[in-house]
Design a protein around this motif. Structure first.
Motif, PDB file in Angstrom:
ATOM      1  N   LEU A  33      -1.153  -3.170  -6.821  1.00 53.53           N
ATOM      2  CA  LEU A  33      -0.917  -1.780  -7.228  1.00 53.53           C
ATOM      3  C   LEU A  33      -1.154  -1.565  -8.725  1.00 53.53           C
ATOM      4  CD1 LEU A  33       2.185  -0.882  -4.992  1.00 53.53           C
ATOM      5  CD2 LEU A  33      -0.242  -0.539  -4.512  1.00 53.53           C
ATOM      6  N   SER A  34      -2.068  -2.334  -9.318  1.00 51.21           N
ATOM      7  CA  SER A  34      -2.382  -2.112 -10.734  1.00 51.21           C
ATOM      8  C   SER A  34      -3.112  -0.789 -10.910  1.00 51.21           C
ATOM      9  CB  SER A  34      -3.184  -3.276 -11.316  1.00 51.21           C
ATOM     10  OG  SER A  34      -4.327  -3.525 -10.530  1.00 51.21           O
ATOM     11  N   THR A  35      -4.143  -0.546 -10.101  1.00 52.28           N
ATOM     12  CA  THR A  35      -4.771   0.780 -10.093  1.00 52.28           C
ATOM     13  C   THR A  35      -4.629   1.433  -8.722  1.00 52.28           C
ATOM     14  OG1 THR A  35      -6.890  -0.268  -9.613  1.00 52.28           O
ATOM     15  CG2 THR A  35      -6.481   0.343 -11.906  1.00 52.28           C
ATOM     16  N   GLY A  36      -4.331   0.646  -7.708  1.00 45.19           N
ATOM     17  CA  GLY A  36      -4.132   1.200  -6.371  1.00 45.19           C
ATOM     18  C   GLY A  36      -2.787   1.905  -6.287  1.00 45.19           C
ATOM     19  N   ARG A  37      -2.631   2.748  -5.269  1.00 45.51           N
ATOM     20  CA  ARG A  37      -1.372   3.476  -5.100  1.00 45.51           C
ATOM     21  C   ARG A  37      -0.984   3.467  -3.632  1.00 45.51           C
ATOM     22  NH1 ARG A  37      -3.243   8.861  -8.270  1.00 45.51           N
ATOM     23  NH2 ARG A  37      -3.839   7.839 -10.211  1.00 45.51           N
ATOM     24  N   LEU A  38       0.319   3.229  -3.385  1.00 46.89           N
ATOM     25  CA  LEU A  38       0.796   3.207  -2.004  1.00 46.89           C
ATOM     26  C   LEU A  38       0.562   4.531  -1.310  1.00 46.89           C
ATOM     27  CD1 LEU A  38       4.152   1.308  -1.557  1.00 46.89           C
ATOM     28  CD2 LEU A  38       1.878   0.822  -0.613  1.00 46.89           C
ATOM     29  N   GLU A  39       0.651   5.630  -2.066  1.00 42.81           N
ATOM     30  CA  GLU A  39       0.492   6.954  -1.422  1.00 42.81           C
ATOM     31  C   GLU A  39      -0.915   7.129  -0.848  1.00 42.81           C
ATOM     32  OE1 GLU A  39       1.032   9.230  -5.321  1.00 42.81           O
ATOM     33  OE2 GLU A  39      -0.557  10.383  -4.347  1.00 42.81           O
ATOM     34  N   ALA A  55       1.098  -8.146  -3.949  1.00 45.50           N
ATOM     35  CA  ALA A  55       0.996  -9.464  -4.571  1.00 45.50           C
ATOM     36  C   ALA A  55      -0.241  -9.522  -5.444  1.00 45.50           C
ATOM     37  CB  ALA A  55       0.929 -10.542  -3.491  1.00 45.50           C
ATOM     38  N   ASP A  56      -0.242 -10.495  -6.340  1.00 38.47           N
ATOM     39  CA  ASP A  56      -1.315 -10.624  -7.319  1.00 38.47           C
ATOM     40  C   ASP A  56      -2.236 -11.795  -6.966  1.00 38.47           C
ATOM     41  OD1 ASP A  56      -2.905 -11.056  -9.547  1.00 38.47           O
ATOM     42  OD2 ASP A  56      -1.333 -10.388 -10.926  1.00 38.47           O
ATOM     43  N   LEU A  57      -3.475 -11.470  -6.679  1.00 42.22           N
ATOM     44  CA  LEU A  57      -4.432 -12.484  -6.204  1.00 42.22           C
ATOM     45  C   LEU A  57      -5.025 -13.340  -7.317  1.00 42.22           C
ATOM     46  CD1 LEU A  57      -6.104 -10.260  -3.511  1.00 42.22           C
ATOM     47  CD2 LEU A  57      -4.991 -12.460  -3.054  1.00 42.22           C
ATOM     48  N   THR A  58      -4.623 -13.104  -8.559  1.00 43.38           N
ATOM     49  CA  THR A  58      -5.058 -14.049  -9.591  1.00 43.38           C
ATOM     50  C   THR A  58      -4.273 -15.363  -9.438  1.00 43.38           C
ATOM     51  OG1 THR A  58      -3.539 -13.081 -11.198  1.00 43.38           O
ATOM     52  CG2 THR A  58      -5.820 -12.315 -11.261  1.00 43.38           C
ATOM     53  N   SER A  59      -3.253 -15.355  -8.572  1.00 43.04           N
ATOM     54  CA  SER A  59      -2.537 -16.591  -8.246  1.00 43.04           C
ATOM     55  C   SER A  59      -3.182 -17.277  -7.040  1.00 43.04           C
ATOM     56  CB  SER A  59      -1.065 -16.263  -7.938  1.00 43.04           C
ATOM     57  OG  SER A  59      -0.538 -17.195  -7.006  1.00 43.04           O
ATOM     58  N   PRO A  60      -3.619 -18.543  -7.194  1.00 41.89           N
ATOM     59  CA  PRO A  60      -4.225 -19.264  -6.069  1.00 41.89           C
ATOM     60  C   PRO A  60      -3.251 -19.431  -4.902  1.00 41.89           C
ATOM     61  CG  PRO A  60      -4.512 -20.492  -8.134  1.00 41.89           C
ATOM     62  CD  PRO A  60      -3.633 -19.326  -8.441  1.00 41.89           C
ATOM     63  N   GLU A  61      -1.949 -19.575  -5.195  1.00 43.58           N
ATOM     64  CA  GLU A  61      -0.951 -19.747  -4.124  1.00 43.58           C
ATOM     65  C   GLU A  61      -0.872 -18.473  -3.283  1.00 43.58           C
ATOM     66  OE1 GLU A  61      -0.148 -20.432  -7.423  1.00 43.58           O
ATOM     67  OE2 GLU A  61      -0.556 -22.572  -7.130  1.00 43.58           O
ATOM     68  N   VAL A  62      -0.868 -17.335  -3.974  1.00 41.85           N
ATOM     69  CA  VAL A  62      -0.840 -16.056  -3.252  1.00 41.85           C
ATOM     70  C   VAL A  62      -2.071 -15.954  -2.363  1.00 41.85           C
ATOM     71  CG1 VAL A  62      -1.111 -13.549  -3.529  1.00 41.85           C
ATOM     72  CG2 VAL A  62       0.594 -14.771  -4.889  1.00 41.85           C
ATOM     73  N   ALA A  63      -3.239 -16.282  -2.909  1.00 42.75           N
ATOM     74  CA  ALA A  63      -4.483 -16.155  -2.143  1.00 42.75           C
ATOM     75  C   ALA A  63      -4.434 -17.054  -0.908  1.00 42.75           C
ATOM     76  CB  ALA A  63      -5.688 -16.496  -3.020  1.00 42.75           C
ATOM     77  N   ARG A  64      -3.860 -18.243  -1.051  1.00 46.32           N
ATOM     78  CA  ARG A  64      -3.778 -19.158   0.094  1.00 46.32           C
ATOM     79  C   ARG A  64      -2.824 -18.613   1.150  1.00 46.32           C
ATOM     80  NH1 ARG A  64      -1.632 -23.821  -1.794  1.00 46.32           N
ATOM     81  NH2 ARG A  64      -3.298 -23.854  -3.332  1.00 46.32           N
ATOM     82  N   GLU A  65      -1.723 -18.061   0.705  1.00 41.02           N
ATOM     83  CA  GLU A  65      -0.707 -17.548   1.617  1.00 41.02           C
ATOM     84  C   GLU A  65      -1.223 -16.355   2.438  1.00 41.02           C
ATOM     85  OE1 GLU A  65       1.955 -19.337   1.929  1.00 41.02           O
ATOM     86  OE2 GLU A  65       2.636 -17.953   3.519  1.00 41.02           O
ATOM     87  N   ALA A  77     -10.485  -6.242  -4.231  1.00 45.85           N
ATOM     88  CA  ALA A  77      -9.621  -6.303  -5.414  1.00 45.85           C
ATOM     89  C   ALA A  77     -10.431  -6.793  -6.603  1.00 45.85           C
ATOM     90  CB  ALA A  77      -8.433  -7.231  -5.157  1.00 45.85           C
ATOM     91  N   ALA A  78     -10.334  -6.062  -7.696  1.00 44.82           N
ATOM     92  CA  ALA A  78     -11.114  -6.402  -8.888  1.00 44.82           C
ATOM     93  C   ALA A  78     -10.676  -5.492 -10.009  1.00 44.82           C
ATOM     94  CB  ALA A  78     -12.603  -6.177  -8.620  1.00 44.82           C
ATOM     95  N   ASN A  79     -11.174  -5.778 -11.194  1.00 44.77           N
ATOM     96  CA  ASN A  79     -11.105  -4.797 -12.262  1.00 44.77           C
ATOM     97  C   ASN A  79     -12.403  -4.006 -12.212  1.00 44.77           C
ATOM     98  OD1 ASN A  79     -11.156  -3.336 -14.627  1.00 44.77           O
ATOM     99  ND2 ASN A  79      -9.871  -4.830 -15.659  1.00 44.77           N
ATOM    100  N   PRO A  80     -12.353  -2.729 -11.783  1.00 47.92           N
ATOM    101  CA  PRO A  80     -13.590  -1.996 -11.537  1.00 47.92           C
ATOM    102  C   PRO A  80     -14.163  -1.300 -12.770  1.00 47.92           C
ATOM    103  CG  PRO A  80     -11.745  -0.649 -10.864  1.00 47.92           C
ATOM    104  CD  PRO A  80     -11.170  -1.913 -11.454  1.00 47.92           C
ATOM    105  N   GLU A  81     -13.557  -1.497 -13.941  1.00 47.39           N
ATOM    106  CA  GLU A  81     -14.006  -0.777 -15.142  1.00 47.39           C
ATOM    107  C   GLU A  81     -15.133  -1.510 -15.860  1.00 47.39           C
ATOM    108  OE1 GLU A  81     -13.549   2.063 -16.440  1.00 47.39           O
ATOM    109  OE2 GLU A  81     -11.744   2.844 -15.482  1.00 47.39           O
ATOM    110  N   VAL A  82     -16.359  -1.045 -15.697  1.00 47.57           N
ATOM    111  CA  VAL A  82     -17.505  -1.679 -16.344  1.00 47.57           C
ATOM    112  C   VAL A  82     -17.325  -1.661 -17.862  1.00 47.57           C
ATOM    113  CG1 VAL A  82     -20.024  -1.664 -16.559  1.00 47.57           C
ATOM    114  CG2 VAL A  82     -18.954  -0.759 -14.495  1.00 47.57           C
TER     115      VAL A  82
END
Ligand code: NAD
Length: 319
Positions: A33-39, A55-65, A77-82
């Motif tokens: 939810l850094s730029t995304g919104r639940l609404e 959850a934050d996918l910059t964590s390898p543990e999160v990505a595995r889970e 998921a990415a930083n979309p700002e060129v």
């Protein structure tokens, strides 16, 4: 199919999640939810077919889970700002390249063998061939963001061939429509809301790019991924866009007109030969023949039609 959609609470992601659920699939969304919104997901939030994980996918543990139990991953998921790449290359690297690597390693650990990835037209850099086809090369991106997308594509293709996966990348033109929270239309609307008398256009105003509606984009993502899975391809890249382009100055006029304003529109002149920012590609138009030959075509119309519709939609999202 059990889909994992990373960045599924974002602009493009939320539209894709709605489509996947409508098509009868089970969807897990992972988003910090850094730029995304639940609404953005409110229309599908009650569905038994949707699971949301913050959850934050910059964590390898999160990505595995979170990749456990998925049949297929759509990685958005990415930083979309060129634009921010010139000030903070590290954040682009971590959120785009490293995060993609985390997702791939999570998939490998859990035996997940299918991935679709949101790449970008910026991988082509300043292409000498316009409209640019997928087999154009060599690709020399001129922004750190474009480099991060090309690096991610390289990793994905490498994993697909090494571990017998099916993988697709979408090289997206500028995607616009409801819920967009970045990009030129959103910026112009914000500027005019702050000061309706003037509108600053970054660059020399002649930058000319192709615009595709988010509804056409997510339909392309879905249809092409399903077809690639059916065919069992290893790796394919697809351009997703419209068959023409529009200048940023024309977009400024459309935004002003739609808002019922007549501001003084002026350009900054830009940097590095009239670019809006370092790394801004001045002319972008993609050949969409390949996606069309796979059965997809954009429905909303020309870049101008797409922009007109999106301006109205983005405006109605402001309260
Ligand atoms: P967006 O910012 O709305 O979507 C990105 C989502 O990823 C957001 O919901 C954000 O909260 C989430 N996210 C970011 N970092 C995360 C992290 N560390 N862990 C978990 N979630 C995280 O932007 P979008 O326009 O919907 O872009 C989606 C994808 O499409 C991105 O990969 C972007 O680079 C790509 N893309 C977009 C365009 C465009 O014109 N919008 C063009 C080309 C490519």
């Amino acid at each position: 199919v059990k889909f994992l959609v990373t960045g599924g609470a974002g602009f493009i992601g939320s539209h894709l999640v709605e489509l996947l659920i409508e098509e009868g699939h089970d969807v897990t969304v992972v988003d910090n939810l850094s730029t995304g919104r639940l609404e953005f997901l409110k229309d599908v939030m009650g569905s038994p077919h949707l699971r949301f994980i913050r959850a934050d996918l910059t964590s390898p543990e999160v990505a595995r889970e979170v990749t456990k139990g998925a049949d297929a991953v759509v990685h958005l998921a990415a930083n979309p700002e060129v634009r921010i790449g010139s000030q903070s290359p590290e954040s682009i690297y971590l959120q785009n390249v490293q995060m993609t690597y985390n997702v791939l390693e999570g998939m490998r650990a859990n035996g997940v063998k299918a991935i679709a990835f949101a790449s970008s037209s910026t991988v082509y850099g300043e292409a000498r061939v316009i409209p640019t086809p997928e087999d154009y090369g060599p690709c020399y991106p001129i922004s750190v963001y474009g480099g991060s997308k090309l690096a991610s594509e390289g990793l994905i293709s490498g994993y697909a061939f090494t571990f017998d996966w099916t993988a697709v990348s979408y090289r997206l033109a500028n995607v616009v429509g409801p819920r967009s929270t970045h990009g030129v239309i959103y910026d112009f609307i914000n500027k005019l809301r702050r000061d309706p008398t003037r509108l600053e256009v970054l660059g020399d105003g002649s930058q000319s790019k192709s615009y595709v509606h988010v509804s056409d984009t997510v339909r392309a993502m879905y249809q092409l991924f399903m077809k690639a899975l059916e065919k069992g391809v290893r790796y394919e890249a697809f351009n997703i866009g419209t068959p023409d382009r529009i200048s940023v100055l024309e977009i400024a006029k459309i935004v002003a007109e739609t808002m019922g304003l007549s501001p003084q529109i002026y350009t900054t002149g830009g940097v590095d030969g009239g670019r809006g920012w370092r790394g801004d590609v001045k002319v972008m138009q993609l050949s969409i023949e390949k996606a069309v030959s796979w059965g997809w075509s954009p429905q909303v119309g020309s870049s101008r039609d797409v922009v007109r519709r999106a301006v109205t939609e983005v405006l109605s999202g402001f309260k």
